[in-house]
Scaffold this motif. Sequence first.
Motif, PDB file in Angstrom:
ATOM      1  N   GLU A  20       0.829  -1.205   0.000  1.00 41.61           N
ATOM      2  CA  GLU A  20       0.000   0.000   0.000  1.00 41.61           C
ATOM      3  C   GLU A  20       0.865   1.257   0.000  1.00 41.61           C
ATOM      4  O   GLU A  20       0.547   2.243  -0.677  1.00 41.61           O
ATOM      5  CB  GLU A  20      -0.936  -0.004   1.214  1.00 41.61           C
ATOM      6  N   ILE A  21       1.954   1.229   0.758  1.00 41.45           N
ATOM      7  CA  ILE A  21       2.866   2.380   0.786  1.00 41.45           C
ATOM      8  C   ILE A  21       3.519   2.569  -0.585  1.00 41.45           C
ATOM      9  O   ILE A  21       3.642   3.698  -1.085  1.00 41.45           O
ATOM     10  CB  ILE A  21       3.938   2.191   1.879  1.00 41.45           C
ATOM     11  N   MET A  22       3.945   1.461  -1.196  1.00 42.07           N
ATOM     12  CA  MET A  22       4.569   1.533  -2.519  1.00 42.07           C
ATOM     13  C   MET A  22       3.582   2.059  -3.563  1.00 42.07           C
ATOM     14  O   MET A  22       3.923   2.903  -4.404  1.00 42.07           O
ATOM     15  CB  MET A  22       5.078   0.151  -2.928  1.00 42.07           C
ATOM     16  N   LEU A  23       2.318   1.587  -3.509  1.00 36.89           N
ATOM     17  CA  LEU A  23       1.309   2.048  -4.453  1.00 36.89           C
ATOM     18  C   LEU A  23       1.002   3.532  -4.259  1.00 36.89           C
ATOM     19  O   LEU A  23       0.788   4.268  -5.231  1.00 36.89           O
ATOM     20  CB  LEU A  23       0.024   1.223  -4.284  1.00 36.89           C
ATOM     21  N   ALA A  24       0.976   3.965  -2.985  1.00 36.04           N
ATOM     22  CA  ALA A  24       0.763   5.392  -2.713  1.00 36.04           C
ATOM     23  C   ALA A  24       1.904   6.227  -3.277  1.00 36.04           C
ATOM     24  O   ALA A  24       1.685   7.327  -3.809  1.00 36.04           O
ATOM     25  CB  ALA A  24       0.624   5.617  -1.207  1.00 36.04           C
ATOM     26  N   LEU A  25       3.134   5.693  -3.179  1.00 40.24           N
ATOM     27  CA  LEU A  25       4.296   6.398  -3.733  1.00 40.24           C
ATOM     28  C   LEU A  25       4.200   6.493  -5.261  1.00 40.24           C
ATOM     29  O   LEU A  25       4.473   7.546  -5.847  1.00 40.24           O
ATOM     30  CB  LEU A  25       5.583   5.677  -3.326  1.00 40.24           C
ATOM     31  N   ILE A  26       3.792   5.395  -5.900  1.00 41.91           N
ATOM     32  CA  ILE A  26       3.626   5.400  -7.359  1.00 41.91           C
ATOM     33  C   ILE A  26       2.551   6.403  -7.775  1.00 41.91           C
ATOM     34  O   ILE A  26       2.734   7.179  -8.721  1.00 41.91           O
ATOM     35  CB  ILE A  26       3.276   3.987  -7.866  1.00 41.91           C
ATOM     36  N   SER A  27       1.433   6.400  -7.052  1.00 45.00           N
ATOM     37  CA  SER A  27       0.351   7.344  -7.354  1.00 45.00           C
ATOM     38  C   SER A  27       0.804   8.784  -7.152  1.00 45.00           C
ATOM     39  O   SER A  27       0.413   9.681  -7.915  1.00 45.00           O
ATOM     40  CB  SER A  27      -0.870   7.053  -6.474  1.00 45.00           C
ATOM     41  N   GLN A  77      -6.454   6.094 -10.837  1.00 47.95           N
ATOM     42  CA  GLN A  77      -7.255   5.121 -10.094  1.00 47.95           C
ATOM     43  C   GLN A  77      -7.260   3.760 -10.776  1.00 47.95           C
ATOM     44  O   GLN A  77      -7.141   2.726 -10.112  1.00 47.95           O
ATOM     45  CB  GLN A  77      -8.689   5.642  -9.936  1.00 47.95           C
ATOM     46  N   ILE A  78      -7.387   3.748 -12.105  1.00 47.63           N
ATOM     47  CA  ILE A  78      -7.374   2.474 -12.842  1.00 47.63           C
ATOM     48  C   ILE A  78      -6.020   1.789 -12.692  1.00 47.63           C
ATOM     49  O   ILE A  78      -5.942   0.581 -12.415  1.00 47.63           O
ATOM     50  CB  ILE A  78      -7.697   2.716 -14.332  1.00 47.63           C
ATOM     51  N   ASN A  79      -4.946   2.554 -12.856  1.00 51.95           N
ATOM     52  CA  ASN A  79      -3.599   2.006 -12.730  1.00 51.95           C
ATOM     53  C   ASN A  79      -3.362   1.465 -11.332  1.00 51.95           C
ATOM     54  O   ASN A  79      -2.754   0.403 -11.149  1.00 51.95           O
ATOM     55  CB  ASN A  79      -2.569   3.087 -13.060  1.00 51.95           C
ATOM     56  N   ARG A  80      -3.867   2.182 -10.326  1.00 52.42           N
ATOM     57  CA  ARG A  80      -3.684   1.738  -8.937  1.00 52.42           C
ATOM     58  C   ARG A  80      -4.403   0.423  -8.679  1.00 52.42           C
ATOM     59  O   ARG A  80      -3.877  -0.469  -8.018  1.00 52.42           O
ATOM     60  CB  ARG A  80      -4.192   2.813  -7.976  1.00 52.42           C
ATOM     61  N   GLU A  81      -5.637   0.315  -9.184  1.00 49.90           N
ATOM     62  CA  GLU A  81      -6.399  -0.922  -8.980  1.00 49.90           C
ATOM     63  C   GLU A  81      -5.712  -2.110  -9.644  1.00 49.90           C
ATOM     64  O   GLU A  81      -5.647  -3.207  -9.065  1.00 49.90           O
ATOM     65  CB  GLU A  81      -7.818  -0.755  -9.544  1.00 49.90           C
ATOM     66  N   ILE A 106      -7.950 -12.035  -8.015  1.00 49.81           N
ATOM     67  CA  ILE A 106      -9.388 -11.784  -7.906  1.00 49.81           C
ATOM     68  C   ILE A 106      -9.836 -11.905  -6.459  1.00 49.81           C
ATOM     69  O   ILE A 106     -10.621 -11.085  -5.949  1.00 49.81           O
ATOM     70  CB  ILE A 106     -10.181 -12.756  -8.804  1.00 49.81           C
ATOM     71  N   LEU A 107      -9.328 -12.942  -5.748  1.00 43.76           N
ATOM     72  CA  LEU A 107      -9.665 -13.102  -4.334  1.00 43.76           C
ATOM     73  C   LEU A 107      -9.158 -11.928  -3.510  1.00 43.76           C
ATOM     74  O   LEU A 107      -9.840 -11.452  -2.595  1.00 43.76           O
ATOM     75  CB  LEU A 107      -9.068 -14.413  -3.792  1.00 43.76           C
ATOM     76  N   ALA A 108      -7.944 -11.462  -3.829  1.00 44.95           N
ATOM     77  CA  ALA A 108      -7.376 -10.320  -3.109  1.00 44.95           C
ATOM     78  C   ALA A 108      -8.245  -9.085  -3.297  1.00 44.95           C
ATOM     79  O   ALA A 108      -8.564  -8.371  -2.328  1.00 44.95           O
ATOM     80  CB  ALA A 108      -5.959 -10.042  -3.609  1.00 44.95           C
ATOM     81  N   LEU A 109      -8.664  -8.840  -4.545  1.00 42.45           N
ATOM     82  CA  LEU A 109      -9.475  -7.661  -4.842  1.00 42.45           C
ATOM     83  C   LEU A 109     -10.848  -7.754  -4.174  1.00 42.45           C
ATOM     84  O   LEU A 109     -11.328  -6.780  -3.572  1.00 42.45           O
ATOM     85  CB  LEU A 109      -9.638  -7.520  -6.360  1.00 42.45           C
TER      86      LEU A 109
END
Length: 323
Positions: free
Chosen positions: A190-197, A262-266, A282-285
């Motif tokens: 989550e931290i890495m994804l926030a950094l990418i965003s 948002q699409i890229n993050r998902e 899919i299970l994770a999402l």
Amino acid sequence: MLKEYAKLIQLLILLIIILLVSYIVKNYFNPFLYIVVLYLLAKPSQKFFSKVTKSFKLSAAFSIIVLNLLLFIMIFYLSNNIILLFQKYIVLNIDKLRSFYGDFINLITVSGSGDILNKGSNLIDSSIIRKGAAYTSESIVSYVIANICVYFLMVDEVVLKKAFYSFLPTSVINNIGKSILKLKKLAAIEIMLALISTIETLIGFIFFKVPEPFLLAIICGMLDVLPYVGTIIVFIPLIIYNIVLKEYFIAFGLVVLYILIQINREILETKFIGDKLDIHPILALISIYIGINLFGIIGIISGPLYILLAKNIIISSTQEDFT
């Protein structure tokens, strides 16, 4: 008969426990999220201070004090710059804003919606302000309690672990331990994804020449980890502001930028979580989506936690069948 359905019974019991604990935490223990965040942030510095002070109590106290000072400085810096930025936006375009406000009032008056607007303003003056004050005071109390709890957690961590483990079978302890390790990986993701965003937002703001792109991108990165809230708090005012200034190209570009981020993050979130946690994307999402809808931010933890524990139950049962 019971042996045939033992796996299903265990999964149902686990689901009930996860749902019950998540419900209790969400509705009756607000400091929980503060405790988790403060503990994860303060724990690394405690290891450093313990080498210097040679005391668990002093190292825990120093790590919490330093963490709170850093958080206070960061919040003060960001809030001060946000106020200055807000003033800058208004001063530079005061004439256009006044013109838009006049047109808006005329439109409301002509359409006969003045009474609705007055009622709305009275509602904001009364109920929303009271709720905001109550929520703020409750958050402050929760934050103080969380700091105290984190201190005792770090001081008595070994004792608390022994007491907790004494009530549970070894197999359950091992499953929980493995799941906690994977949840730490989830936090890192989550931290890495926030950094990418944040980087994507910064590039977009620079391209569209948004004032103070670095400051706004950092704020977006911090908000990105919050479900329901997120970066929309920053994007909507920017989009409306550019519409007021008749900068329609920039307004449309910011809408497209938000959707793409948002699409890229998902996509990245689903892929990384599936790979790191060893569960199907899919299970994770689905687990995160259902968890957030049921329990808000707490669902980010409880949803994947159930999937991980359930997976361990299924795997262990399968291995026992083969043996």
